[in-house]
Design a protein around this motif. Structure first.
Motif: not given
Length: 438
Positions: A179-188, A191-196, A327-332, A390-394
């Motif tokens: 169970w992780y929640r990771i802050e990324l320097n990217a728009n939410w 993540v959806t683009d990548n998994f589509s 997987f879930r991305s949420e905006p800052h 895999i998720v780290y590579q993304d």
């Protein structure tokens, strides 16, 4: 709809400002985030009356609490007296106690006690009358969902057709082992683009083709009018990316686990294709004997394949035969060039099994993880234990992709057919922002 058919698209441009503009982010808050269904957490986290989840989303905070009758209700985490946020993390209470003036609210959101309630309120004692702001709440897949929209679609309507598609998976029995929640320097939306799409897999994830066949003509691409989509991927070796030497230890081990001799196949093609069919038959025959009780209502495709599924707009679930990866991305809250990336690795219990391969986070004990790991990606330095996964590579791709959106050289995406779902996601998003959502 066919997720590889660009004729299903209008052709809306995917411009860079969507990923960094504060004005665009505000439109998303006004027309998307306040209308959709969000996941507060898992039902397994709140088994008893008084157990509650806290979901903080941008500037908002929501409590989802188990009631005495077993139902779950959701309330804004804002005291009805002066608006004070009452709780900061999930826990269990008999009453919610505001730390500012001591007002107490019951599990059902009703005010049960207030200082000087009988003597200092000329409008009358507020106890038993005032209630916390309540949100619509529902449950699907072992997840607690809520929406800030009082008049929108029901959860089942919103998720259509996911409830019907995944009725065979006992999702509520899965155990969250990482169970992780990771802050990324990217728009939410990265993540959806990548998994589509899985077009990037051969480049970014070379460890995948030996066990999941994501070849362009092997995987099935599907999408639905409400923006949901999936790639159904056979869990068998790719014939395009063969391991050096011609063997495949991973698939051989999977065949042996189900009493299939991998040495009986004369060619690599037969090993991959017929072996995959033989695996379906063996699993259907032996699942009960081998303790794979979760296979009981799953079909041939579900027990050997991976329907990697995006639920519009920001939730992705990899449905694997023995695992669910969420997987879930949420905006800052204030910076559109940051987001929070949630990773929940879940496994279905198997008789006699004490450790599982979590797919995205490596081997883990088969037991519920009680606390979330809050990290910053920090170029990978924040989650060294996930390096090579895999998720780290993304996530390694995210920041440079975000930077590229600012380039004067970027005007629009030039997509392959198997990336059709990316543009479709943005078109459905545009519909929501224009209040014409499907």
């Amino acid at each position: 709809m066919d997720g590889r058919d660009p004729s299903n698209l209008r052709g809306d441009k995917i411009t860079g400002d969507r990923y960094y503009s504060p004005e665009f982010a505000q439109k998303e808050w006004d027309h998307l985030w306040t209308k959709i269904w969000h996941i507060a957490g898992r039902t397994a986290d709140i088994p008893e009356p008084g157990d509650f989840l806290v979901h903080n989303f941008m500037q908002e905070s929501v409590i989802a609490v188990r009631q005495d009758d077993g139902s779950v209700r959701a309330f804004y985490n804002s005291c009805g007296h002066r608006g004070m946020r009452m709780v900061s993390e999930s826990s269990s209470v008999d009453t919610f106690h505001c730390p500012y003036h001591g007002w107490k609210w019951g599990k059902d959101g009703t005010l049960v006690d207030a200082q000087d309630a009988d003597v200092d309120f000329k409008r009358g004692n507020p106890c038993g009358k005032l209630k916390l702001g309540e949100l619509r709440c529902d449950i699907w897949g072992g997840f607690v969902w809520y929406t800030m929209d009082d008049d929108g679609q029901s959860l089942e309507e919103y998720l259509e057709p996911m409830v019907a598609l995944y009725r065979g998976y006992p999702m509520d029995t899965a155990v969250r082992v990482a169970w992780y929640r990771i802050e990324l320097n990217a728009n939410w939306k990265f993540v959806t683009d990548n998994f589509s799409e899985s077009y990037h897999t051969r480049t970014a994830h070379p460890q995948v083709p030996p066990w999941i066949d994501q070849d362009v003509d092997s995987a099935r691409h599907e999408m639905w009018p409400k923006g949901h989509g999936r790639t159904v991927q056979p869990m068998r070796p790719s014939l395009s990316d063969r391991p050096a030497g011609g063997g495949n230890a991973m698939f051989e081990a999977e065949l042996r686990k189900w009493d299939i001799d991998p040495g009986k196949y004369e060619t690599y093609e037969e090993f991959a294709l017929q072996g995959w069919k033989d695996l379906k038959a063996a699993k259907q025959k032996l699942w009960a004997e081998k303790g794979y009780r979760h296979y009981e209502k799953m079909n041939d495709e579900e027990i050997t394949d991976s329907p990697h599924t995006v639920i519009f707009p920001n939730v992705t679930i990899s449905f694997l035969p023995d695992n669910l990866v969420f997987f879930r991305s949420e905006p800052h809250a204030s910076d559109p060039e940051k987001c929070y990336f949630d990773l929940w690795c879940m496994a279905f219990p198997v008789e006699g099994q004490t450790e599982v391969e979590s797919i995205m986070a490596g081997p883990k004990p088969l037991r519920e993880v009680m606390e979330c790991e809050h990290r910053e990606f920090d170029g990978g330095r924040g989650i060294p234990e996930l390096a090579g996964q895999i998720v780290y590579q993304d996530m390694e791709l995210a920041e440079n992709m975000q930077a590229g959106m600012h380039s004067r050289g970027y005007k629009d995406a030039y997509l392959s057919d198997q990336e059709t779902r990316i543009r479709f996601f943005h078109e459905v998003l545009n519909d929501w922002l224009n209040d014409s959502q499907p």
